[in-house]
Design a protein around this motif. Sequence first.
Motif, PDB file in Angstrom:
ATOM      1  N   THR A 135       0.812  -1.224   0.000  1.00 27.10           N
ATOM      2  CA  THR A 135       0.000   0.000   0.000  1.00 27.10           C
ATOM      3  C   THR A 135       0.842   1.269   0.000  1.00 27.10           C
ATOM      4  OG1 THR A 135      -0.196  -0.024   2.410  1.00 27.10           O
ATOM      5  CG2 THR A 135      -1.939  -1.129   1.148  1.00 27.10           C
ATOM      6  N   LEU A 136       2.139   1.160   0.336  1.00 25.96           N
ATOM      7  CA  LEU A 136       3.008   2.336   0.344  1.00 25.96           C
ATOM      8  C   LEU A 136       3.937   2.409  -0.863  1.00 25.96           C
ATOM      9  CD1 LEU A 136       3.938   2.423   4.132  1.00 25.96           C
ATOM     10  CD2 LEU A 136       2.133   3.680   2.941  1.00 25.96           C
ATOM     11  N   ASP A 137       4.112   1.307  -1.558  1.00 28.13           N
ATOM     12  CA  ASP A 137       4.997   1.274  -2.723  1.00 28.13           C
ATOM     13  C   ASP A 137       4.219   0.742  -3.924  1.00 28.13           C
ATOM     14  OD1 ASP A 137       6.909   0.935  -4.671  1.00 28.13           O
ATOM     15  OD2 ASP A 137       8.216  -0.346  -3.453  1.00 28.13           O
ATOM     16  N   PRO A 138       3.732   1.622  -4.799  1.00 28.99           N
ATOM     17  CA  PRO A 138       2.911   1.173  -5.923  1.00 28.99           C
ATOM     18  C   PRO A 138       3.659   0.294  -6.923  1.00 28.99           C
ATOM     19  CG  PRO A 138       3.346   3.542  -6.069  1.00 28.99           C
ATOM     20  CD  PRO A 138       3.908   3.068  -4.773  1.00 28.99           C
ATOM     21  N   ASN A 139       4.987   0.247  -6.860  1.00 31.83           N
ATOM     22  CA  ASN A 139       5.763  -0.587  -7.780  1.00 31.83           C
ATOM     23  C   ASN A 139       6.032  -1.985  -7.232  1.00 31.83           C
ATOM     24  OD1 ASN A 139       6.005   1.478  -9.736  1.00 31.83           O
ATOM     25  ND2 ASN A 139       7.619   2.415  -8.484  1.00 31.83           N
ATOM     26  N   ALA A 140       5.666  -2.231  -5.990  1.00 29.89           N
ATOM     27  CA  ALA A 140       5.901  -3.537  -5.366  1.00 29.89           C
ATOM     28  C   ALA A 140       4.690  -4.441  -5.580  1.00 29.89           C
ATOM     29  CB  ALA A 140       6.171  -3.362  -3.870  1.00 29.89           C
ATOM     30  N   GLY A 141       4.916  -5.732  -5.501  1.00 30.35           N
ATOM     31  CA  GLY A 141       3.839  -6.704  -5.621  1.00 30.35           C
ATOM     32  C   GLY A 141       3.788  -7.320  -6.999  1.00 30.35           C
ATOM     33  N   GLY A 142       2.725  -8.034  -7.253  1.00 32.05           N
ATOM     34  CA  GLY A 142       2.542  -8.690  -8.530  1.00 32.05           C
ATOM     35  C   GLY A 142       1.429  -9.703  -8.459  1.00 32.05           C
ATOM     36  N   SER A 143       1.301 -10.496  -9.525  1.00 37.51           N
ATOM     37  CA  SER A 143       0.263 -11.521  -9.567  1.00 37.51           C
ATOM     38  C   SER A 143       0.771 -12.749 -10.308  1.00 37.51           C
ATOM     39  CB  SER A 143      -0.995 -10.988 -10.261  1.00 37.51           C
ATOM     40  OG  SER A 143      -0.729 -10.720 -11.624  1.00 37.51           O
ATOM     41  N   CYS A 144       0.230 -13.883  -9.944  1.00 35.72           N
ATOM     42  CA  CYS A 144       0.546 -15.121 -10.646  1.00 35.72           C
ATOM     43  C   CYS A 144      -0.725 -15.960 -10.719  1.00 35.72           C
ATOM     44  CB  CYS A 144       1.660 -15.904  -9.951  1.00 35.72           C
ATOM     45  SG  CYS A 144       1.154 -16.668  -8.402  1.00 35.72           S
ATOM     46  N   ASP A 145      -0.793 -16.783 -11.728  1.00 31.40           N
ATOM     47  CA  ASP A 145      -1.896 -17.713 -11.916  1.00 31.40           C
ATOM     48  C   ASP A 145      -1.292 -18.981 -12.495  1.00 31.40           C
ATOM     49  OD1 ASP A 145      -4.367 -18.875 -12.097  1.00 31.40           O
ATOM     50  OD2 ASP A 145      -5.085 -17.604 -13.734  1.00 31.40           O
ATOM     51  N   LEU A 146      -1.235 -20.039 -11.691  1.00 26.14           N
ATOM     52  CA  LEU A 146      -0.552 -21.267 -12.085  1.00 26.14           C
ATOM     53  C   LEU A 146      -1.517 -22.436 -12.158  1.00 26.14           C
ATOM     54  CD1 LEU A 146       2.580 -21.027  -9.733  1.00 26.14           C
ATOM     55  CD2 LEU A 146       2.325 -20.134 -12.068  1.00 26.14           C
ATOM     56  N   ASN A 147      -1.380 -23.244 -13.200  1.00 23.81           N
ATOM     57  CA  ASN A 147      -2.115 -24.492 -13.321  1.00 23.81           C
ATOM     58  C   ASN A 147      -1.084 -25.602 -13.139  1.00 23.81           C
ATOM     59  OD1 ASN A 147      -3.254 -26.921 -14.349  1.00 23.81           O
ATOM     60  ND2 ASN A 147      -4.778 -25.714 -15.446  1.00 23.81           N
ATOM     61  N   PHE A 148      -1.111 -26.237 -11.971  1.00 19.58           N
ATOM     62  CA  PHE A 148      -0.113 -27.260 -11.660  1.00 19.58           C
ATOM     63  C   PHE A 148      -0.279 -28.508 -12.515  1.00 19.58           C
ATOM     64  CE2 PHE A 148      -0.434 -24.980  -7.490  1.00 19.58           C
ATOM     65  CZ  PHE A 148       0.816 -24.387  -7.547  1.00 19.58           C
TER      66      PHE A 148
END
Length: 189
Positions: A141-154
């Motif tokens: 919430t303090l660093d808009p450049n941090a984080g991400g997303s993933c979507d994995l099909n094992f």
Amino acid sequence: MRFRLAFLAAVLFAPFPALAQTPGLERVLSATTLFLSDGGGYDLALLVDNLDDGADLYVYLGLERNALVAGAKPSLVKKNAAWAGSMAGTRPSLAVNDKGSLLVKSENDSIGRDRWSQTLTVVRRNGALVVAGLTYTARDTLDPNAGGSCDLNFLSGKGTRNGKKLEIKAQTIPLADWSDEKLPKECKF
């Protein structure tokens, strides 16, 4: 659909002796009926607050209408299947996707600067409950450049990380063996 809702209401609100005897079921956070079994009947998934920052998953397979009254035992109990907080934005839940798979959702969207959400997709393969997929998002919430997303099909070995396609080792992960400590590197931000 009406029968499904009536069945779920009966499970949650009727005084079932079997439910009363199973530890923790008086703390149900979320419940859903679904069809994971091949043999008919309903399947029932319950997410139960374990009073230790987690929720345990109880899965009953192939239930007939009065099976719980008769003392049906869960087919699987997965301890700490989801993280559970005590306020809005931190409560786990269950859902069923359009393919009939069980979704186990947990999140932290209210405490601290590190916010995240996680959805495990659970299916039945060769009689076992397995984690077929993982969707995970994180943000600061303090660093808009941090984080991400993933979507994995094992199961297929395909996925995305921050919108870019990737391949992972295809594998079958039994739900009983899943742990949030084993979050794949593709989902660490």
